[in-house]
Design a protein around this motif. Structure first.
Motif: not given
Lengths: 140, 380
Positions: A107-108, A111-112, A114-115
């Motif tokens: 998930k992490k 998330k990164w 994406h960012r």
């Protein structure tokens, strides 16, 4: 006395071994699972060299005219700590070989990706791009 | 044998006098927020010396006692008139006008000490009077503390003029006498030496030195990687998820630094967070929101939260701490080029200057502008 110490040492070695093994597996499993998912989302065979090129490719931001790349914050040497280009905050090394916490949480990572893709490239990364970068990073 | 010199001021009186001068000057010079811890030390010593002086005015040697130098008002007036004409008689101890000046200075000093303790207690939440009144009172105490300090400074100015004139008139150095304790004999007055009272003076110095060491013990004994924080703020709420998610790109700003509506807006606009897309899932956002609103600035647990909160008009919803008028006002003296220096990195980087930013306290005395590596100058 001597036997006791030996036993303790044995169990210590055993424990250290187990935890290293667990970390390596966590990393391997998070990366492997993601690679498999990217495959299902349409990515072909991943290629670490393409990943490295993408990692280092400089992109000019349309709005600000700034030059941006993954290296901007993570530095050229993945074994060294990086620095957030906008806030100055220290970023721990990206290479899993020096920072065992890296790439252990699906998930992490997502998330990164994406960012950071959005900020650096102005768009989200394709599954192929993510697979390539992940293959590159996992070997560092 | 009659000595030509006479001991007029005993040692405790002299220690008091120069101690009071030093602590007043120190407190004045250390009045900036960042030196609060030392300012308060100077204040405690100042207060202690004044209390001692009250006691010594009753128990001290002849010239130190109030009864020897507090004369009726008309006499003091008479003296002033003569002094103005350059014909004031010489006095071994305090002259009649000087006696009243001593009383006035001591009273001003005591009022400065008390308003100081009140400011420390009500505005900062520290010291023996911590939190005895609502924060609304703080401004009043702070302003009176400053006004009284100025009043005392002007009294000190008058005192210096008087000392200078009297010294010239009688051709003797009064400041030197206050150092050595001795003055020229005066045949018309009491001619005995006063007791030196060295033991009392030693005890006085010992108490002050001991207290100073105890006060500064943290600087001496502190070890470890974290910097020493002279003031600890109140226990503030902590939240691991907040530290993890909101501390990934910058300091995890404590929720007490912005009001509830600001946190709501920040979390709602997470896909455009200062042109970052935070990409947090709905569950994470609602847990972060739940934590942020319970710790928000409206609870005013710290001085910073209270002041930030009060500085935001009800109709405004700032998304930056650095856009609130309290913040801007507090940092207006920091030159623009300092913000972009590499070891500071921007207004948002509170940790660069506030040693307790992570705790969310922002206490006075925990802030310092980091040195510039190149020329080691301190801009402020």
């Amino acid at each position: 006395m001597a036997i006791k110490v030996n036993r303790r040492m044995m169990s210590a070695i055993f424990l250290v071994g187990i935890s290293c093994g667990l970390i390596v597996t966590a990393q391997a499993s998070a990366v492997q699972e993601l690679l498999a998912e990217y495959g299902k989302e349409g990515a072909g065979k991943y290629n670490a060299v393409n990943g490295e090129n993408l990692w280092k490719r400089v992109q000019v931001d349309a709005k600000t005219g700034q030059k941006r790349s993954c290296v901007t914050c993570h530095t050229n040497d993945l074994r060294k700590p990086g620095k957030h280009a906008r806030t100055g905050k220290l970023i721990k090394p990206m290479a899993p070989s020096v920072n065992a916490d890296r790439l252990t949480d699906k998930k992490k990572i997502e998330k990164w990706f994406h960012r950071n893709c959005k900020w650096t490239l102005g768009r989200i990364c394709t599954p192929q791009e993510k697979a390539d970068i992940l293959a590159y990073l996992a070997n560092q | 044998m009659v000595s030509s010199k006479l001991r007029v001021w005993d040692l405790p009186t002299r220690v008091f006098h120069w101690g009071l001068v030093s602590s007043y000057v120190a407190a004045w010079l250390l009045r900036g927020d960042q030196y609060l811890h030392l300012h308060v030390l100077a204040g405690y010593l100042f207060f202690f010396l004044l209390l001692f002086r009250l006691y010594w005015g009753l128990a001290g040697s002849f010239h130190a006692r109030f009864s020897s130098f507090i004369r009726p008002m008309p006499e003091a007036w008479e003296y002033l008139k003569k002094a103005a004409g350059g014909k004031a008689p010489r006095h071994l101890g305090h002259n009649p006008a000087g006696g009243w000046a001593v009383l006035l200075l001591v009273s001003l000093g005591l009022m400065i000490s008390i308003t100081g303790l009140l400011t420390l207690g009500v505005e900062e939440g520290h010291g023996p009077l911590a939190g005895i009144l609502e924060r609304e009172w703080a401004a009043l105490f702070h302003a009176s503390h400053q006004a009284l300090a100025w009043a005392m400074l002007s009294m000190v100015g008058l005192h210096l003029v008087a000392v200078f004139r009297e010294s010239m008139l009688h051709r003797e150095s009064l400041p030197l006498a206050m150092l050595t304790g001795y003055k020229r004999t005066d045949t018309r007055a009491r001619t005995e030496n006063v007791q030196p009272h060295a033991a009392v003076a030693l005890a006085l110095l010992g108490v002050m030195l001991g207290f100073s060491l105890w006060w500064g013990r943290g600087y001496l004994l502190h070890s470890g990687n974290e910097p020493y924080l002279p003031f600890s703020g109140p226990m503030l709420s902590r939240n691991a998820l907040w530290e993890e998610e909101c501390g990934a790109c910058h300091l995890a700003y404590h929720p007490s630094l912005l009001p509830r509506r600001s946190w709501n807006r920040l979390l709602t606009q997470q896909e455009n967070h200062f042109s970052e897309d935070l990409y947090l899932d709905a569950g994470t956002i609602s847990r972060l929101r739940a934590y942020a609103v319970t710790g928000e600035a409206g609870n005013t647990v710290t001085e910073a939260s209270w002041k930030i909160h009060n500085s935001i008009p009800a109709a405004k919803t700032p998304v930056r701490i650095t856009e609130t008028s309290y913040w801007k006002n507090k940092h207006k003296d920091i030159p623009e080029k300092l913000w972009t220096r590499s070891n500071i990195g921007g207004r948002h980087n509170c940790t660069a200057c506030h040693l307790d930013a992570r705790q969310g306290w922002f206490e006075d005395g925990a802030m310092r502008i980091p040195f510039n590596g190149k020329n080691m100058t301190r801009i402020m």
